[in-house]
Design a protein around this motif. Structure first.
Motif, PDB file in Angstrom:
ATOM      1  N   THR A  18      -7.735  39.594  14.335  1.00 42.60           N
ATOM      2  CA  THR A  18      -6.977  39.258  14.097  1.00 42.60           C
ATOM      3  C   THR A  18      -6.991  37.894  14.497  1.00 42.60           C
ATOM      4  N   ASP A  19      -7.218  36.419  14.282  1.00 38.86           N
ATOM      5  CA  ASP A  19      -7.746  35.402  15.002  1.00 38.86           C
ATOM      6  C   ASP A  19      -6.451  34.467  15.218  1.00 38.86           C
ATOM      7  N   ILE A  20      -6.214  35.121  16.623  1.00 40.60           N
ATOM      8  CA  ILE A  20      -4.350  34.435  16.815  1.00 40.60           C
ATOM      9  C   ILE A  20      -4.644  33.664  17.896  1.00 40.60           C
ATOM     10  N   ALA A  21      -3.293  32.786  18.236  1.00 41.15           N
ATOM     11  CA  ALA A  21      -3.118  32.356  19.124  1.00 41.15           C
ATOM     12  C   ALA A  21      -3.080  32.572  20.043  1.00 41.15           C
ATOM     13  N   MET A  22      -3.368  31.651  21.382  1.00 36.81           N
ATOM     14  CA  MET A  22      -4.212  32.415  22.770  1.00 36.81           C
ATOM     15  C   MET A  22      -3.077  33.009  23.676  1.00 36.81           C
ATOM     16  N   ASN A  23      -1.909  32.424  23.201  1.00 36.83           N
ATOM     17  CA  ASN A  23      -0.789  32.291  23.966  1.00 36.83           C
ATOM     18  C   ASN A  23      -0.120  33.656  23.010  1.00 36.83           C
ATOM     19  N   GLU A  24      -0.266  34.093  21.914  1.00 33.46           N
ATOM     20  CA  GLU A  24       0.050  35.438  20.953  1.00 33.46           C
ATOM     21  C   GLU A  24      -0.317  36.756  21.303  1.00 33.46           C
ATOM     22  N   ALA A  25       0.450  37.875  20.336  1.00 32.21           N
ATOM     23  CA  ALA A  25      -0.105  38.947  20.843  1.00 32.21           C
ATOM     24  C   ALA A  25       0.276  39.571  19.102  1.00 32.21           C
ATOM     25  N   ILE A  26       0.323  41.027  19.166  1.00 31.57           N
ATOM     26  CA  ILE A  26       0.015  41.367  17.337  1.00 31.57           C
ATOM     27  C   ILE A  26      -0.203  43.063  18.063  1.00 31.57           C
ATOM     28  N   THR A  27       1.126  43.285  17.695  1.00 29.19           N
ATOM     29  CA  THR A  27       1.390  45.339  17.274  1.00 29.19           C
ATOM     30  C   THR A  27       0.946  45.628  15.862  1.00 29.19           C
ATOM     31  N   ASP A  28       0.242  46.733  16.187  1.00 29.96           N
ATOM     32  CA  ASP A  28      -0.514  47.542  14.969  1.00 29.96           C
ATOM     33  C   ASP A  28      -0.149  48.910  15.474  1.00 29.96           C
ATOM     34  N   ALA A  51      -6.094  36.397  25.369  1.00 31.00           N
ATOM     35  CA  ALA A  51      -5.947  36.318  26.849  1.00 31.00           C
ATOM     36  C   ALA A  51      -4.782  35.914  27.414  1.00 31.00           C
ATOM     37  N   TRP A  52      -5.074  36.012  28.909  1.00 30.25           N
ATOM     38  CA  TRP A  52      -3.943  36.450  29.775  1.00 30.25           C
ATOM     39  C   TRP A  52      -2.830  35.034  29.537  1.00 30.25           C
ATOM     40  N   PRO A  53      -3.312  34.164  29.076  1.00 28.45           N
ATOM     41  CA  PRO A  53      -1.969  33.352  28.577  1.00 28.45           C
ATOM     42  C   PRO A  53      -0.572  33.702  27.459  1.00 28.45           C
ATOM     43  N   ALA A  54      -1.084  34.488  26.525  1.00 26.20           N
ATOM     44  CA  ALA A  54      -0.664  35.893  25.762  1.00 26.20           C
ATOM     45  C   ALA A  54       0.283  37.014  26.517  1.00 26.20           C
ATOM     46  N   HIS A  55       0.346  36.753  28.010  1.00 29.20           N
ATOM     47  CA  HIS A  55       1.097  37.694  28.380  1.00 29.20           C
ATOM     48  C   HIS A  55       2.964  37.759  28.431  1.00 29.20           C
ATOM     49  N   PRO A  56       3.929  36.777  28.311  1.00 29.90           N
ATOM     50  CA  PRO A  56       4.457  37.385  27.708  1.00 29.90           C
ATOM     51  C   PRO A  56       5.033  37.835  26.165  1.00 29.90           C
ATOM     52  N   ALA A  57       3.992  37.031  24.902  1.00 28.98           N
ATOM     53  CA  ALA A  57       3.807  38.072  23.904  1.00 28.98           C
ATOM     54  C   ALA A  57       3.813  39.463  23.948  1.00 28.98           C
ATOM     55  N   TRP A  58       2.393  39.869  25.004  1.00 27.29           N
ATOM     56  CA  TRP A  58       1.873  40.804  24.631  1.00 27.29           C
ATOM     57  C   TRP A  58       2.945  41.965  25.603  1.00 27.29           C
TER      58      TRP A  58
END
Length: 187
Positions: free
Chosen positions: A152-162, A170-177
């Motif tokens: 799943t190609d998402i923005a560097m500040n996004e996360a996904i749960t499956d 990458a680390w810019p996603a910390h808040p979402a992840w």
């Protein structure tokens, strides 16, 4: 709150171990960090990866991180969730059968697993990504696909749960992840 295990090694990405380690504790979770071949009180070196306009990330020396648990003494039975930081450590940790068996045990019990950046290399080597939507650093996309996952190609500040897997590029996603991982840990 939850008991979280982090598996790391030398040259783990600095932000991807330090920020989750501290944030999860602030949220009230107990966090144990282990490294195969090292014991409680020993240290690992971290590396700082940054995005500075080059074709790939740059790498600089990070901090010294002190482990607070023994790898040989942990099992999935003692923990509610697992976190896999990125950096260069996953490329060699995925060669350790005990690491892979531990990841598989967490997955088989449907316990929350968070992986970021190159941490996805540990998920693919453990064969837990089949038919799952997975994010990772884009350089890991071929591995995700070869292991049967849907990259799943998402923005560097996004996360996904499956299901029980929470992944981010990458680390810019910390808040979402970390928010998504915390949500799974507290359900």
């Amino acid at each position: 709150m939850a008991r979280v295990l982090i598996i790391a090694g030398d040259f783990v990405e600095d932000y991807e171990i330090m920020v989750p380690f501290q944030t999860l504790q602030v949220l009230g979770h107990s966090v144990s960090v282990v490294c195969p071949g090292k014991s409680n009180g020993e240290t690992i070196k971290t590396a700082i990866h940054d995005f500075e306009g080059d074709q790939t990330y740059t790498e600089k020396p990070g901090h010294i991180f002190t482990l607070n648990a023994d790898f040989d003494a942990v099992s999935e039975i003692s923990f509610d969730g697992l976190l896999l930081p990125g950096g260069r450590a996953p490329e060699y940790l995925r060669l350790n059968e005990d690491v892979l068996n531990l990841i598989t045990a967490f997955n088989n019990k449907n316990k929350p697993i968070a992986a970021i950046c190159h941490g996805a290399q540990l998920l693919t080597a453990s064969y837990v990504v089949s038919n799952r939507a997975i994010s990772a650093y884009p350089a890991c996309a071929p591995e995700v696909r070869l292991a049967g996952g849907e990259f799943t190609d998402i923005a560097m500040n996004e996360a996904i749960t499956d299901g029980n897997l929470v992944t981010a590029p990458a680390w810019p996603a910390h808040p979402a992840w970390l928010t998504q991982f915390h949500t799974l840990l507290t359900q």
